[in-house]
Write a protein that holds these residues in place. Structure first.
Motif, short mmCIF file in Angstrom:
data_model
loop_
_atom_site.label_atom_id
_atom_site.label_comp_id
_atom_site.label_asym_id
_atom_site.label_seq_id
_atom_site.Cartn_x
_atom_site.Cartn_y
_atom_site.Cartn_z
N ASP A 161 0.83 -1.20 0.00
CA ASP A 161 0.00 0.00 0.00
C ASP A 161 0.87 1.25 0.00
O ASP A 161 1.97 1.26 0.58
CB ASP A 161 -0.91 0.01 1.23
CG ASP A 161 -1.98 -1.07 1.18
OD1 ASP A 161 -2.36 -1.45 0.05
OD2 ASP A 161 -2.41 -1.53 2.25
N GLU A 165 -0.71 9.49 0.52
CA GLU A 165 -1.74 9.64 -0.50
C GLU A 165 -1.14 10.06 -1.84
O GLU A 165 -1.61 9.65 -2.90
CB GLU A 165 -2.79 10.67 -0.06
CG GLU A 165 -3.66 10.22 1.09
CD GLU A 165 -4.52 9.02 0.71
OE1 GLU A 165 -5.13 9.05 -0.37
OE2 GLU A 165 -4.56 8.06 1.50
N ARG A 168 -0.20 7.28 -4.41
CA ARG A 168 -1.19 6.45 -5.09
C ARG A 168 -1.11 6.66 -6.60
O ARG A 168 -0.95 7.79 -7.06
CB ARG A 168 -2.61 6.77 -4.61
CG ARG A 168 -2.86 6.40 -3.17
CD ARG A 168 -4.33 6.45 -2.80
NE ARG A 168 -4.52 6.08 -1.41
CZ ARG A 168 -4.54 4.83 -0.96
NH1 ARG A 168 -4.41 3.83 -1.83
NH2 ARG A 168 -4.70 4.56 0.31
N ASN A 339 -9.49 3.97 -3.52
CA ASN A 339 -8.70 2.76 -3.29
C ASN A 339 -9.18 1.62 -4.20
O ASN A 339 -10.36 1.50 -4.46
CB ASN A 339 -8.79 2.31 -1.82
CG ASN A 339 -8.14 3.35 -0.90
OD1 ASN A 339 -7.28 4.09 -1.32
ND2 ASN A 339 -8.57 3.34 0.36
#
Length: 339
Positions: A161, A165, A168, A339
Protein backbone atom coordinates in the motif's frame (compact mmCIF):
# COMPACT_ATOMS: atom_id res chain seq x y z
CA UNK A 1 10.30 4.95 -14.27
CA UNK A 2 12.49 4.66 -17.34
CA UNK A 3 12.67 1.42 -19.31
CA UNK A 4 16.09 1.29 -20.92
CA UNK A 5 15.95 0.58 -24.62
CA UNK A 6 19.70 0.14 -24.81
CA UNK A 7 20.64 -2.08 -21.89
CA UNK A 8 24.12 -1.70 -20.46
CA UNK A 9 26.09 -4.15 -18.40
CA UNK A 10 26.42 -3.25 -14.76
CA UNK A 11 29.82 -1.82 -13.81
CA UNK A 12 31.54 -3.27 -10.77
CA UNK A 13 31.12 -1.53 -7.42
CA UNK A 14 34.31 -0.25 -5.79
CA UNK A 15 33.69 1.65 -2.57
CA UNK A 16 35.54 3.12 0.37
CA UNK A 17 33.74 1.16 3.06
CA UNK A 18 30.90 -1.38 3.36
CA UNK A 19 28.19 -1.55 6.01
CA UNK A 20 25.94 -4.54 6.82
CA UNK A 21 28.04 -6.74 4.52
CA UNK A 22 31.49 -7.73 3.34
CA UNK A 23 32.44 -6.20 -0.04
CA UNK A 24 30.13 -7.50 -2.77
CA UNK A 25 31.27 -8.48 -6.25
CA UNK A 26 28.39 -8.03 -8.69
CA UNK A 27 30.01 -10.35 -11.21
CA UNK A 28 29.55 -13.21 -8.76
CA UNK A 29 25.84 -12.57 -8.42
CA UNK A 30 24.64 -13.68 -11.84
CA UNK A 31 21.14 -15.09 -11.47
CA UNK A 32 20.13 -12.58 -8.80
CA UNK A 33 18.04 -9.45 -9.34
CA UNK A 34 19.90 -6.47 -7.91
CA UNK A 35 18.43 -3.13 -6.88
CA UNK A 36 21.05 -0.39 -6.56
CA UNK A 37 19.96 2.82 -4.87
CA UNK A 38 22.11 5.97 -4.89
CA UNK A 39 21.38 7.97 -1.75
CA UNK A 40 22.63 10.52 0.76
CA UNK A 41 21.43 10.58 4.36
CA UNK A 42 20.58 14.29 4.10
CA UNK A 43 18.36 13.82 1.03
CA UNK A 44 14.69 14.61 1.70
CA UNK A 45 13.54 12.64 -1.34
CA UNK A 46 15.56 9.63 -0.25
CA UNK A 47 13.80 9.66 3.12
CA UNK A 48 10.49 9.64 1.24
CA UNK A 49 11.65 6.58 -0.71
CA UNK A 50 13.25 4.65 2.16
CA UNK A 51 10.09 2.93 3.55
CA UNK A 52 9.62 1.24 0.19
CA UNK A 53 13.26 0.15 -0.10
CA UNK A 54 13.20 -1.38 3.37
CA UNK A 55 9.97 -3.24 2.69
CA UNK A 56 11.16 -4.52 -0.71
CA UNK A 57 14.32 -5.80 0.96
CA UNK A 58 12.22 -7.60 3.57
CA UNK A 59 9.74 -9.03 1.05
CA UNK A 60 12.06 -10.25 -1.69
CA UNK A 61 15.44 -11.07 -0.17
CA UNK A 62 14.49 -14.76 0.00
CA UNK A 63 13.10 -14.67 -3.54
CA UNK A 64 16.31 -13.57 -5.25
CA UNK A 65 16.45 -9.76 -4.82
CA UNK A 66 19.54 -8.07 -3.40
CA UNK A 67 19.24 -4.39 -2.43
CA UNK A 68 22.49 -2.39 -2.30
CA UNK A 69 22.63 1.22 -1.17
CA UNK A 70 25.39 3.41 -2.63
CA UNK A 71 25.98 6.37 -0.32
CA UNK A 72 27.39 9.16 -2.47
CA UNK A 73 27.71 12.33 -0.34
CA UNK A 74 26.05 15.50 -1.60
CA UNK A 75 27.94 17.61 0.96
CA UNK A 76 31.52 17.20 2.28
CA UNK A 77 30.56 16.39 5.89
CA UNK A 78 28.65 13.29 4.68
CA UNK A 79 31.98 11.67 3.72
CA UNK A 80 32.53 10.69 7.37
CA UNK A 81 32.06 6.92 7.84
CA UNK A 82 30.95 7.29 11.46
CA UNK A 83 28.18 9.71 10.48
CA UNK A 84 27.01 7.39 7.72
CA UNK A 85 27.06 4.46 10.16
CA UNK A 86 24.97 6.46 12.66
CA UNK A 87 22.47 7.34 9.93
CA UNK A 88 22.19 3.70 8.82
CA UNK A 89 21.52 2.66 12.42
CA UNK A 90 19.01 5.46 13.07
CA UNK A 91 17.15 4.72 9.83
CA UNK A 92 17.16 0.94 10.53
CA UNK A 93 18.69 0.11 7.15
CA UNK A 94 19.47 -3.62 7.04
CA UNK A 95 20.59 -4.11 3.44
CA UNK A 96 24.25 -3.66 2.34
CA UNK A 97 25.53 -0.09 1.90
CA UNK A 98 28.78 1.00 0.29
CA UNK A 99 30.37 4.44 0.66
CA UNK A 100 31.15 6.17 -2.63
CA UNK A 101 33.07 9.22 -1.40
CA UNK A 102 35.02 9.69 -4.62
CA UNK A 103 31.95 9.34 -6.88
CA UNK A 104 33.51 6.33 -8.61
CA UNK A 105 30.32 4.24 -8.63
CA UNK A 106 28.24 7.35 -9.35
CA UNK A 107 30.33 8.06 -12.42
CA UNK A 108 30.36 4.45 -13.61
CA UNK A 109 26.54 4.45 -13.63
CA UNK A 110 26.45 8.00 -15.07
CA UNK A 111 24.13 8.89 -12.23
CA UNK A 112 22.81 12.43 -11.88
CA UNK A 113 20.59 12.79 -8.81
CA UNK A 114 19.62 11.55 -5.34
CA UNK A 115 17.94 9.14 -5.01
CA UNK A 116 18.07 7.03 -8.18
CA UNK A 117 17.18 3.33 -8.27
CA UNK A 118 18.54 0.84 -10.82
CA UNK A 119 17.20 -2.67 -11.41
CA UNK A 120 19.70 -5.21 -12.75
CA UNK A 121 18.52 -8.46 -14.34
CA UNK A 122 19.86 -11.98 -13.83
CA UNK A 123 22.41 -11.50 -16.62
CA UNK A 124 23.95 -8.40 -15.12
CA UNK A 125 22.29 -5.79 -17.36
CA UNK A 126 20.62 -2.61 -16.09
CA UNK A 127 17.03 -2.90 -17.25
CA UNK A 128 15.16 -0.15 -15.44
CA UNK A 129 15.89 3.03 -13.52
CA UNK A 130 13.91 5.64 -11.65
CA UNK A 131 15.19 9.00 -10.41
CA UNK A 132 13.56 10.74 -7.45
CA UNK A 133 10.49 9.59 -5.55
CA UNK A 134 7.19 8.21 -6.85
CA UNK A 135 6.17 5.33 -9.17
CA UNK A 136 6.59 2.85 -6.31
CA UNK A 137 3.85 0.47 -7.44
CA UNK A 138 5.27 0.28 -10.96
CA UNK A 139 8.74 -0.31 -9.58
CA UNK A 140 7.58 -3.18 -7.37
CA UNK A 141 5.73 -4.74 -10.31
CA UNK A 142 9.02 -4.58 -12.21
CA UNK A 143 10.87 -6.28 -9.35
CA UNK A 144 8.38 -9.13 -9.46
CA UNK A 145 8.61 -9.36 -13.25
CA UNK A 146 12.40 -9.67 -13.20
CA UNK A 147 12.30 -12.20 -10.36
CA UNK A 148 9.89 -14.35 -12.36
CA UNK A 149 12.12 -13.97 -15.41
CA UNK A 150 15.04 -15.14 -13.28
CA UNK A 151 13.21 -18.34 -12.39
CA UNK A 152 11.21 -17.65 -9.22
CA UNK A 153 7.92 -19.58 -9.46
CA UNK A 154 6.39 -18.96 -6.05
CA UNK A 155 3.61 -16.55 -5.15
CA UNK A 156 4.38 -12.85 -4.84
CA UNK A 157 2.88 -10.63 -2.14
CA UNK A 158 0.29 -8.03 -3.05
CA UNK A 159 1.92 -4.75 -4.06
CA UNK A 160 2.46 -2.75 -0.89
CA UNK A 161 0.00 0.00 0.00
CA UNK A 162 1.15 3.58 -0.59
CA UNK A 163 2.83 5.19 2.40
CA UNK A 164 1.35 8.58 1.45
CA UNK A 165 -1.74 9.64 -0.50
CA UNK A 166 0.57 11.33 -3.01
CA UNK A 167 2.07 7.91 -3.80
CA UNK A 168 -1.19 6.45 -5.09
CA UNK A 169 -1.22 5.76 -8.84
CA UNK A 170 -2.96 8.64 -10.58
CA UNK A 171 -2.66 11.04 -7.64
CA UNK A 172 -1.84 14.64 -8.56
CA UNK A 173 0.35 16.62 -6.19
CA UNK A 174 0.84 20.32 -5.70
CA UNK A 175 3.98 21.95 -7.08
CA UNK A 176 6.35 22.42 -4.16
CA UNK A 177 9.24 24.88 -4.15
CA UNK A 178 12.36 23.16 -5.54
CA UNK A 179 15.32 22.48 -3.26
CA UNK A 180 17.29 25.60 -2.31
CA UNK A 181 21.07 25.22 -2.10
CA UNK A 182 23.33 27.59 -0.16
CA UNK A 183 26.91 28.63 -0.93
CA UNK A 184 28.42 30.53 -3.82
CA UNK A 185 28.90 27.55 -6.16
CA UNK A 186 25.28 26.44 -6.54
CA UNK A 187 23.34 28.67 -4.18
CA UNK A 188 20.42 30.96 -5.00
CA UNK A 189 20.22 34.23 -3.08
CA UNK A 190 17.74 37.06 -3.35
CA UNK A 191 19.74 39.81 -1.62
CA UNK A 192 21.09 42.46 -3.95
CA UNK A 193 24.49 42.05 -2.28
CA UNK A 194 24.86 38.60 -3.84
CA UNK A 195 27.10 35.90 -2.39
CA UNK A 196 30.73 36.62 -1.59
CA UNK A 197 33.34 34.00 -2.52
CA UNK A 198 34.99 32.53 0.59
CA UNK A 199 34.39 35.82 2.40
CA UNK A 200 32.05 37.48 4.90
CA UNK A 201 29.54 40.10 3.85
CA UNK A 202 26.81 42.10 5.58
CA UNK A 203 23.25 41.61 4.41
CA UNK A 204 20.08 43.62 4.95
CA UNK A 205 16.58 42.16 4.91
CA UNK A 206 14.98 43.64 1.76
CA UNK A 207 11.42 43.10 3.04
CA UNK A 208 10.28 41.88 -0.40
CA UNK A 209 10.78 38.25 -1.37
CA UNK A 210 10.60 35.95 -4.39
CA UNK A 211 9.69 32.30 -3.90
CA UNK A 212 12.58 29.86 -3.88
CA UNK A 213 15.36 32.30 -3.04
CA UNK A 214 17.37 32.66 0.13
CA UNK A 215 17.43 36.06 1.87
CA UNK A 216 20.06 36.77 4.52
CA UNK A 217 20.15 39.34 7.31
CA UNK A 218 23.28 40.08 9.34
CA UNK A 219 26.89 39.01 8.72
CA UNK A 220 27.31 35.75 6.80
CA UNK A 221 30.31 33.87 5.45
CA UNK A 222 29.75 32.26 2.07
CA UNK A 223 31.66 29.09 1.21
CA UNK A 224 31.36 26.75 -1.76
CA UNK A 225 28.54 24.64 -0.28
CA UNK A 226 27.13 26.65 2.61
CA UNK A 227 26.49 29.99 4.28
CA UNK A 228 27.57 30.46 7.90
CA UNK A 229 26.43 33.09 10.36
CA UNK A 230 29.21 35.33 11.70
CA UNK A 231 27.58 37.16 14.61
CA UNK A 232 29.29 40.26 16.02
CA UNK A 233 28.82 41.46 19.60
CA UNK A 234 26.09 38.88 20.19
CA UNK A 235 23.90 40.16 17.38
CA UNK A 236 21.57 37.71 15.78
CA UNK A 237 21.38 36.80 12.14
CA UNK A 238 18.51 35.40 10.14
CA UNK A 239 17.55 33.91 6.83
CA UNK A 240 14.16 34.19 5.17
CA UNK A 241 12.51 32.04 2.50
CA UNK A 242 9.20 32.38 0.69
CA UNK A 243 8.04 28.90 -0.21
CA UNK A 244 5.15 26.67 -1.24
CA UNK A 245 4.95 23.28 0.47
CA UNK A 246 3.39 21.20 3.21
CA UNK A 247 6.71 20.21 4.80
CA UNK A 248 10.11 21.91 5.16
CA UNK A 249 13.50 20.42 6.02
CA UNK A 250 16.92 22.06 6.42
CA UNK A 251 20.40 20.53 6.16
CA UNK A 252 22.62 22.13 8.80
CA UNK A 253 26.14 21.32 9.95
CA UNK A 254 27.14 22.89 13.28
CA UNK A 255 30.52 24.36 12.31
CA UNK A 256 32.26 25.30 15.57
CA UNK A 257 29.63 25.67 18.29
CA UNK A 258 27.23 22.77 18.81
CA UNK A 259 24.02 22.37 20.79
CA UNK A 260 22.65 25.79 19.86
CA UNK A 261 19.12 26.98 19.19
CA UNK A 262 17.64 28.22 15.93
CA UNK A 263 14.33 29.99 16.39
CA UNK A 264 11.75 29.61 13.68
CA UNK A 265 8.81 31.80 12.65
CA UNK A 266 6.30 31.30 9.89
CA UNK A 267 4.34 34.27 8.55
CA UNK A 268 5.77 36.32 11.45
CA UNK A 269 4.42 33.92 14.08
CA UNK A 270 6.08 31.13 16.02
CA UNK A 271 5.08 27.59 15.12
CA UNK A 272 2.56 25.64 17.19
CA UNK A 273 2.02 21.96 17.91
CA UNK A 274 -0.21 21.82 14.82
CA UNK A 275 2.44 22.85 12.28
CA UNK A 276 5.86 22.28 13.85
CA UNK A 277 8.23 19.72 12.40
CA UNK A 278 9.43 16.66 14.30
CA UNK A 279 12.71 18.37 15.31
CA UNK A 280 11.04 21.53 16.66
CA UNK A 281 10.33 22.29 20.32
CA UNK A 282 8.34 25.11 21.93
CA UNK A 283 9.75 26.89 25.00
CA UNK A 284 7.89 28.29 27.99
CA UNK A 285 7.44 31.61 26.22
CA UNK A 286 5.77 29.96 23.24
CA UNK A 287 8.78 30.36 20.95
CA UNK A 288 9.44 27.56 18.47
CA UNK A 289 13.03 26.42 17.98
CA UNK A 290 15.13 23.43 17.05
CA UNK A 291 18.42 22.38 18.62
CA UNK A 292 21.30 21.87 16.22
CA UNK A 293 23.28 18.95 17.60
CA UNK A 294 24.79 17.18 14.56
CA UNK A 295 25.32 17.55 10.81
CA UNK A 296 22.04 16.23 9.44
CA UNK A 297 18.66 17.06 7.96
CA UNK A 298 16.20 18.77 10.33
CA UNK A 299 12.43 18.52 9.92
CA UNK A 300 11.18 21.98 10.87
CA UNK A 301 7.69 22.53 9.41
CA UNK A 302 4.85 20.08 8.83
CA UNK A 303 1.55 21.65 7.86
CA UNK A 304 -1.80 19.89 7.53
CA UNK A 305 -2.45 21.57 4.18
CA UNK A 306 -0.37 22.79 1.27
CA UNK A 307 0.19 26.53 1.11
CA UNK A 308 2.52 29.48 0.55
CA UNK A 309 4.36 30.84 3.57
CA UNK A 310 7.27 33.01 4.66
CA UNK A 311 9.78 31.22 6.86
CA UNK A 312 12.36 32.93 9.07
CA UNK A 313 15.22 31.18 10.91
CA UNK A 314 17.13 33.18 13.52
CA UNK A 315 20.18 32.43 15.64
CA UNK A 316 23.06 34.06 17.51
CA UNK A 317 25.45 31.13 17.07
CA UNK A 318 28.53 31.11 14.84
CA UNK A 319 27.83 27.40 14.35
CA UNK A 320 24.71 28.12 12.28
CA UNK A 321 25.74 26.74 8.87
CA UNK A 322 23.07 26.10 6.26
CA UNK A 323 23.63 23.78 3.28
CA UNK A 324 20.16 23.39 1.79
CA UNK A 325 16.40 23.62 2.25
CA UNK A 326 13.95 21.03 0.92
CA UNK A 327 10.20 21.25 0.51
CA UNK A 328 7.58 18.50 0.47
CA UNK A 329 4.33 18.34 -1.43
CA UNK A 330 1.09 16.41 -0.93
CA UNK A 331 -1.73 15.11 -3.06
CA UNK A 332 -4.65 17.30 -4.05
CA UNK A 333 -7.30 15.68 -1.88
CA UNK A 334 -10.12 16.21 -4.33
CA UNK A 335 -8.11 14.42 -7.04
CA UNK A 336 -6.91 11.39 -5.06
CA UNK A 337 -8.21 8.28 -6.85
CA UNK A 338 -10.32 5.85 -4.79
CA UNK A 339 -8.70 2.76 -3.29
Amino acid sequence: MEILRQQFRTPEIYGDYWFNSDPITLGALRGYIILIDFWDYTSYKFLQTLPYLKEWHRRYIDKGLLVIGVHTPEFPFARDAMRVREAISKLSIRYPVVMDNEYIVWGAFRNQSWPTKYLIDRNGFVRYLHAGDGSYQNFEHTIQSLLAEAGYHGEFPIIMDPVREADRPGAISYRATPQILAGWQRGTIGNVEGLATEATDHYEDPGIYIEGRLYLSGDWFSSRNYVQLVPTEGREGSLIILYQAVEVCAVINPEGEKQFQVFIQQDDKYLTVSNKGSDVNIDEEGRSFFLVDAPRIYNIVKESEFGEHKLKLTSRSNGFTLYSMSFGSCAMKELVPPN
